[in-house]
Design a protein around this motif. Sequence first.
Motif, short mmCIF file in Angstrom:
data_model
loop_
_atom_site.label_atom_id
_atom_site.label_comp_id
_atom_site.label_asym_id
_atom_site.label_seq_id
_atom_site.Cartn_x
_atom_site.Cartn_y
_atom_site.Cartn_z
N ILE A 112 93.47 -26.41 -19.61
CA ILE A 112 95.14 -26.56 -19.46
C ILE A 112 95.45 -27.03 -20.88
CG2 ILE A 112 96.89 -27.77 -18.70
CD1 ILE A 112 96.21 -26.30 -16.39
N LYS A 113 95.03 -27.95 -21.47
CA LYS A 113 95.14 -28.64 -23.03
C LYS A 113 95.16 -27.44 -24.12
CE LYS A 113 93.87 -33.31 -22.62
NZ LYS A 113 92.65 -33.87 -22.69
N VAL A 114 94.21 -26.87 -24.09
CA VAL A 114 93.95 -25.74 -25.06
C VAL A 114 94.96 -24.80 -25.07
CG1 VAL A 114 92.20 -23.93 -25.90
CG2 VAL A 114 91.41 -26.20 -25.07
N ILE A 115 95.34 -24.36 -23.66
CA ILE A 115 96.25 -23.23 -23.60
C ILE A 115 97.66 -23.79 -23.97
CG2 ILE A 115 97.44 -21.79 -21.87
CD1 ILE A 115 94.69 -21.69 -20.24
N GLU A 116 97.82 -24.73 -23.63
CA GLU A 116 99.29 -25.62 -23.99
C GLU A 116 99.38 -25.80 -25.32
OE1 GLU A 116 100.20 -28.91 -21.51
OE2 GLU A 116 102.10 -29.52 -22.87
N THR A 117 98.44 -26.00 -26.00
CA THR A 117 98.50 -26.22 -27.61
C THR A 117 98.77 -24.80 -28.22
OG1 THR A 117 96.79 -28.00 -27.31
CG2 THR A 117 97.07 -27.21 -29.45
N LEU A 118 98.02 -23.79 -27.68
CA LEU A 118 98.22 -22.37 -28.23
C LEU A 118 99.60 -21.98 -28.11
CD1 LEU A 118 95.23 -20.25 -27.03
CD2 LEU A 118 96.72 -19.93 -29.17
N LEU A 119 100.14 -22.27 -26.78
CA LEU A 119 101.66 -21.92 -26.56
C LEU A 119 102.59 -22.75 -27.58
CD1 LEU A 119 101.51 -21.72 -22.60
CD2 LEU A 119 102.15 -19.71 -24.43
N ARG A 120 102.55 -23.94 -27.60
CA ARG A 120 103.15 -24.72 -28.54
C ARG A 120 103.14 -24.38 -30.02
NH1 ARG A 120 105.62 -28.85 -26.02
NH2 ARG A 120 104.45 -29.77 -24.20
N ARG A 121 102.07 -24.04 -30.52
CA ARG A 121 101.87 -23.41 -31.70
C ARG A 121 102.67 -22.25 -31.79
NH1 ARG A 121 95.87 -22.88 -32.74
NH2 ARG A 121 95.38 -25.26 -32.16
N ASN A 122 102.83 -21.44 -30.86
CA ASN A 122 103.50 -20.26 -30.99
C ASN A 122 104.89 -20.58 -30.53
OD1 ASN A 122 101.68 -17.67 -31.55
ND2 ASN A 122 100.61 -19.20 -30.32
N ALA A 124 106.46 -22.78 -28.18
CA ALA A 124 107.02 -23.24 -26.90
C ALA A 124 107.35 -24.64 -26.94
CB ALA A 124 105.82 -23.02 -25.92
N ASP A 125 108.47 -25.16 -26.34
CA ASP A 125 108.93 -26.30 -26.30
C ASP A 125 108.18 -27.04 -25.19
OD1 ASP A 125 110.50 -28.83 -26.35
OD2 ASP A 125 112.21 -27.78 -25.77
N LYS A 126 109.04 -26.90 -23.82
CA LYS A 126 108.30 -27.67 -22.85
C LYS A 126 107.53 -26.56 -21.97
CE LYS A 126 108.88 -30.57 -19.01
NZ LYS A 126 107.39 -31.32 -19.05
N VAL A 127 106.13 -27.02 -21.59
CA VAL A 127 105.23 -25.95 -20.95
C VAL A 127 104.96 -27.03 -19.66
CG1 VAL A 127 102.88 -25.02 -21.03
CG2 VAL A 127 104.32 -25.26 -22.87
N TYR A 128 105.00 -26.19 -18.53
CA TYR A 128 104.68 -26.94 -17.33
C TYR A 128 103.29 -26.41 -16.79
CZ TYR A 128 109.61 -27.89 -16.68
OH TYR A 128 110.90 -28.36 -16.88
N GLY A 129 102.66 -27.16 -15.65
CA GLY A 129 101.46 -26.95 -15.39
C GLY A 129 100.32 -27.71 -15.61
N ALA A 130 100.67 -28.78 -16.27
CA ALA A 130 99.46 -30.08 -16.77
C ALA A 130 99.79 -31.03 -15.55
CB ALA A 130 99.70 -30.60 -18.09
N ARG A 131 100.67 -31.08 -15.09
CA ARG A 131 100.87 -32.24 -14.03
C ARG A 131 101.42 -31.88 -12.64
NH1 ARG A 131 100.71 -34.78 -18.66
NH2 ARG A 131 102.99 -33.96 -19.23
N PRO A 132 100.73 -30.79 -12.18
CA PRO A 132 101.24 -30.22 -10.98
C PRO A 132 101.37 -31.37 -9.82
CG PRO A 132 98.77 -29.76 -11.04
CD PRO A 132 99.28 -30.57 -12.38
#
Length: 252
Positions: A112-122, A124-132
Amino acid sequence: MLKMIPKSHPRYSSLRQRDLLLEGYKAGATSIAGLIAFGRGEAFDYLLGEKTPKSALPAIEASAALLLTAEKPVISVNGNTTVLCPRELVELASTLGAKLEINLFYRTEERIKVIETLLRRNGADKVYGARPDTEVAGLESERRRVDSKGIASADVVFVALEDGDRTEALVKSGKKVIALDLNPLSRTAKTADITIVDNIIRAVPLLIETVKKLKHTDKAELEKIVSNYDNQKILKSAVTEIQRSLKKSSTQ
Ligand code: ATP
Ligand code: MG
């Protein structure tokens, strides 16, 4: 690895996608099973002649219209989709004012962390899913775990490279589901309200373009596009296009 492949190589696009998946695997974003799922997609892409089938265009138009009329649209992403087109998924969400939520079958906090970082680097501001904090009813896999402010309260969910179980559960929970799947015969393709049969690499840019084109169209017109759309007919056309492409190449 990609540096070794000349751009003029006839299979450049396909090799580039494999490379993205392998790098994504090494980075911890994609799972081994994700590589297999990608392989199934590749086989269907080959049968489609590796180009967007004509039948995908009405599906893309209806998807854009449905996403634009949605109150709470969510773009659901996973390891494969993120490594294949991170910038485009972020752009799709921001153009629509939609939320991005990570949803994984092989869920680990690390992935989850790796994917979230990838999205942020591209971008993304807020990304959901890390704390369901809640679950999709009728689903046993890790994919059941969702955010109450994201997928759980969405009216329209865009899913890609998806599992039939979750598509079914999302539809049953009353959401409209747009699926992107190269296989027109998959359970996901058959269960979704709108199925775009195309490679995510080609279809997401087309979807962004269509959203931008329809952005100022009035709501009644957009709703008409959605209600005139017939997914069963589109899936049949996609299969017919595969049959034609097979016939053509077997007689060449
Ligand atoms: P279902 O449960 O819906 O029958 P499945 O079990 O056959 O699906 P999965 O392995 O769960 O399939 O998910 C992968 C799906 O994603 C496949 O249907 C495959 O065709 C599709 N797919 C893989 N790569 C791509 C891609 N690049 N673009 C679009 N679709 C893809
Ligand atoms: Mg499946």
